[in-house]
Design a protein around this motif. Structure first.
Motif, short mmCIF file in Angstrom:
data_model
loop_
_atom_site.label_atom_id
_atom_site.label_comp_id
_atom_site.label_asym_id
_atom_site.label_seq_id
_atom_site.Cartn_x
_atom_site.Cartn_y
_atom_site.Cartn_z
N ASP A 99 0.99 4.78 9.26
CA ASP A 99 0.41 5.12 7.96
C ASP A 99 1.47 5.64 7.00
O ASP A 99 1.45 5.35 5.81
N SER A 100 2.42 6.41 7.55
CA SER A 100 3.43 6.99 6.65
C SER A 100 4.32 5.88 6.07
O SER A 100 4.75 5.95 4.93
N ALA B 67 2.44 4.20 3.38
CA ALA B 67 2.34 5.07 2.21
C ALA B 67 3.65 5.11 1.43
O ALA B 67 3.66 5.46 0.25
N SER B 68 4.76 4.75 2.08
CA SER B 68 6.04 4.81 1.38
C SER B 68 6.22 3.62 0.43
O SER B 68 7.14 3.60 -0.37
N PRO C 78 2.30 1.51 -4.34
CA PRO C 78 0.93 0.96 -4.22
C PRO C 78 0.69 -0.29 -5.06
O PRO C 78 0.03 -1.22 -4.60
#
Lengths: 316, 419
Positions: free
Chosen positions: B124-125, B128-129, B132
């Motif tokens: 997930d991290s 998220a990096s 978007p």
């Protein structure tokens, strides 16, 4: 002398059922022909079966199989023969022109060249070597050289044509499908010449000198000697060269593909290049459907040819 | 040349150092078989070549990965961009799915059910990096995240300032009308005005730019529509330039690289370019003075074209390979690894930290970074896109000899035939 005894042995054998020795003969030959049979099975029969199978399966353009297609690959909305915007009229004419023109011109030029190379003159060996060159280099490479040479901005051939005043400005020979097609015809003749010339040259060397001399003594002119003696004796060589050329030229992909830079379903396609255009846009199913047509077309050409020319018939 | 040799030497040296390290640790690890390490397995990567350093750039990450996971073998295959899709197809047809594929499309593989949703093989991290707005591009029409972008690129118009000045054009054109006059003036000086690559490589990009310039877009509801009023307008304008002989000769048989070559040799006034091509111009053709500007549109609203390439993960039904893939991708997107890799491509990064760093330091590409805020993307997630792309690549170039209406209805017919 063992011969008569062998003959009598055979005679006495003939009382037995005839098939048996043949079958044992076939069996003893088997180890020797197995590699060939395996090769034929692997590179001829298996791909043919696969082609038919693929033609009736549905694929997406990435070649992922999605079940049965029925006849959709042939005549569906995106079928090989019904896909919109394919210029069929030019595809058919191109295919016929491509085979007939290339094979015929190659043959005519080769007959002349072989006749010339059969004469004794200084430097003949060197010239014979030079003529092999297009044969010795890869077709893709030769074609690429022509393609580069014909480029509008950097092409040397275009430069030559402009500098000598034959052309006013550089012309994009490979940028227009129709002119690219004719360039391809030229290159195809160029690469087919060596093989054909050498086959005919070999044929010429087997024409007996005494027959020609006898004809000469009898008062036959050069033309008469050529038409009445040389050409009939060349028949097997011409037949072999023509048949091999027809198949080679019909199936030839690289020359047309490299020289025609226009994408899509343009007017420079033959059925062979169309197969590959289909393969990348519509997937292997549709491409195979058209391949089947090509396959039969090739068979028909060969059958017609064998029927008309009877190349296996011996010259009396 | 000296620069290149230096870079090569550096790359070679770093590979040596890294392999030396990895074999060192590898030796000890295999004898110790440390806890927490993955069991022996092989993951396969198929990636295109973005430049001379692509092989080495991937290898650096692989060597780092081998330090952590000595039991995992990584097979890397690098192929040239032209015909890359054919290489991908060949692997798929041979059922030899790469665990990690770097490509510019994903819809066909996703609809065929060959992929893992990318969030299953990335932590997930890591997800998220990624910026978007760019990550959204990898979303399938079914709402699943099938792919993660790995590089971005924006396109802008490059103008040769010397040629424009010589032709008496004071500023890069912003509207179609400006472009017509500017291109005609440049063409009158004996070079080509505007470079229009409608060949098999990028006709879809060029056509989309003109369509967006007319204020339209391909998607209409769920469908992609080629034959629409805005595209007729766009194709009419393109034809106007071709008919006025303001473009390079034979646009239908010209690829982007050929246009770039003309520009680099001072034979072309303007063309739509990206950061990779411009870095070549800067390094190898220092005599070409250029300016970057917005891509002209009908009314002057800025248009810019965005592309992201993607990481796809194929489902090989093997938990070990999946786990190794996940660890590899997490490493790939980590700042120290990703920075070297994306710089090797000459394009723009996709992680928020690298975009921020690039904006602050990369002055050569400042205009491209700015354009990222208003770029439009091709509808790559739509399953119809492949059909439309092929139809555009094969048919858009025929406007030189046909009416825009005819060309567009042919394109539409090809798309419709494929359902």
């Amino acid at each position: 002398m063992t011969r008569p005894s062998a003959v009598t042995a055979l005679r006495s054998d003939s009382a037995r059922p005839r098939k048996r020795p043949r079958r044992t003969g076939a069996l003893t030959a088997l180890p020797w022909v197995t590699p060939t049979l395996l090769l034929i099975a692997g590179v001829v029969i298996y791909p043919t079966i696969l082609m038919f199978w693929t033609a009736f399966r549905k694929y997406n353009s990435y070649g992922i199989e999605q079940g049965s297609a029925g006849l959709n690959n042939f005549i569906g909305p995106a079928g090989a023969f019904t896909f919109p915007t394919v210029p069929w009229a030019s595809v058919w004419t191109n295919t016929v022109v491509w085979v007939v023109v290339v094979v015929l011109l190659t043959l005519l030029l080769s007959l002349g060249l072989a006749q010339f190379l059969n004469k004794d003159f200084p430097g003949r060996k060197a010239l014979r070597l030079v003529i092999i060159l297009p044969w010795a280099s890869s077709v893709v490479m030769t074609t690429t050289v022509f393609n580069y040479g014909l480029q509008t901005d950097v092409g040397l051939f275009n430069r030559l044509l402009v500098d000598t005043g034959i052309l006013q400005t550089a012309y994009g020979f490979t940028k227009d499908p129709t002119s690219a097609f004719w360039v391809a015809v030229f290159v195809a003749i160029y690469v087919s010449l060596p093989f054909t010339t050498y086959t005919i040259l070999a044929g010429l060397q087997s024409v007996p000198r005494d027959v020609l001399e006898a004809a000469h003594v009898d008062g036959a002119g050069a033309a008469q000697r050529y038409w009445q003696i040389v050409l009939p004796l060349l028949r097997p060589a011409i037949a072999a060269a023509t048949l091999i050329n027809i198949i080679n030229v019909f199936n030839s992909l690289p020359i047309l593909k490299i020289l025609n830079e226009t994408p899509g379903f343009n007017t420079g396609h033959t059925t062979t290049t169309l197969i590959f255009a289909y393969k990348s846009t519509l997937g292997p199913g549709v491409a195979s459907a058209l391949s089947i047509f090509n396959f039969f077309f090739c068979l028909v050409i060969i059958a017609v040819y064998l029927g008309i020319v009877k190349p296996t018939k011996e010259v009396q | 040349m000296a620069k290149l040799t230096k870079a090569l030497a550096l790359a070679a040296a770093s590979v040596f150092v890294l392999t030396a390290c990895s074999t060192g640790t590898g030796g000890t690890a295999s004898s110790a078989a440390a806890a927490g390490q993955l069991p022996a397995t092989t993951i396969k990567i198929l990636a295109p070549s973005y430049g001379d350093s692509s092989q080495a750039d991937w290898q650096k990450i692989i060597d780092e990965f081998k330090k952590k996971e000595p039991n995992v073998t990584v097979e890397l295959q690098i192929e040239a961009w032209d015909n890359f899709t054919d290489k991908v197809k060949a692997r798929i047809q041979a059922k030899d799915y790469p665990d990690i594929l770097n490509d510019n499309a994903f819809a066909s593989e996703a609809t065929a059910g060959l992929l893992y949703p990318i969030n299953e093989v990335m932590s997930d991290s890591t997800l998220a990096s990624i910026e978007p707005a760019l990550l959204k591009n990898g979303l399938g029409t079914d709402g699943k995240q099938w792919a993660a972008p790995d590089i971005a690129s924006a396109r802008l118009m490059a103008t040769n300032t010397d040629l424009l000045k010589k032709a008496g054009v004071s500023a890069p054109p912003k509207t179609w009308a400006d472009l017509e006059t500017a291109a005609a003036k440049v063409a009158a000086t004996g070079v080509s005005g505007y470079g229009m690559p409608l060949g098999s490589e990028e006709a879809q990009v060029e056509a989309s730019l003109w369509l967006w310039g007319a204020g339209g877009d391909w998607p209409q509801g769920d469908k992609l529509v080629a034959n629409q009023p805005a595209s007729v307008e766009a194709f009419t304008e393109m034809k106007k330039l071709i008919d006025a002989k303001s473009t390079q000769p034979d646009p239908g048989a010209t690829n982007r690289q050929a246009v770039a070559d003309l520009f680099d040799n001072g034979k072309l006034g303007m063309y739509v370019t990206h950061s990779g091509l411009m870095s070549v111009t800067r390094q190898k053709f220092p005599n070409i003075h250029y300016e970057l500007s917005q891509i002209p549109s009908k009314d002057g609203t800025p248009v810019a074209f965005g592309v992201t390439d993607f990481i796809l993960a194929f489902n090989n039904n093997d938990a070990n390979r999946k786990q190794a893939t996940k660890e590899f991708l997490d490493l790939f997107y980590s700042d120290p690894m990703y920075e070297g890799w994306y710089k090797g491509t000459g394009l723009l990064p996709v992680t928020t930290s690298m975009i921020a760093a690039g904006k602050a330091s990369d002055t050569d590409n400042a205009a491209f970074y700015d354009a990222l805020s208003y770029v439009k993307f091709l509808p790559v997630s739509n399953p119809q896109w492949d059909a439309l792309k092929n139809a555009l690549q094969g048919t858009a170039g025929t406007i030189a000899k046909d009416t825009p209406e005819n060309v567009l209805s042919k394109i539409q017919a090809q798309v419709d035939a494929q359902g």
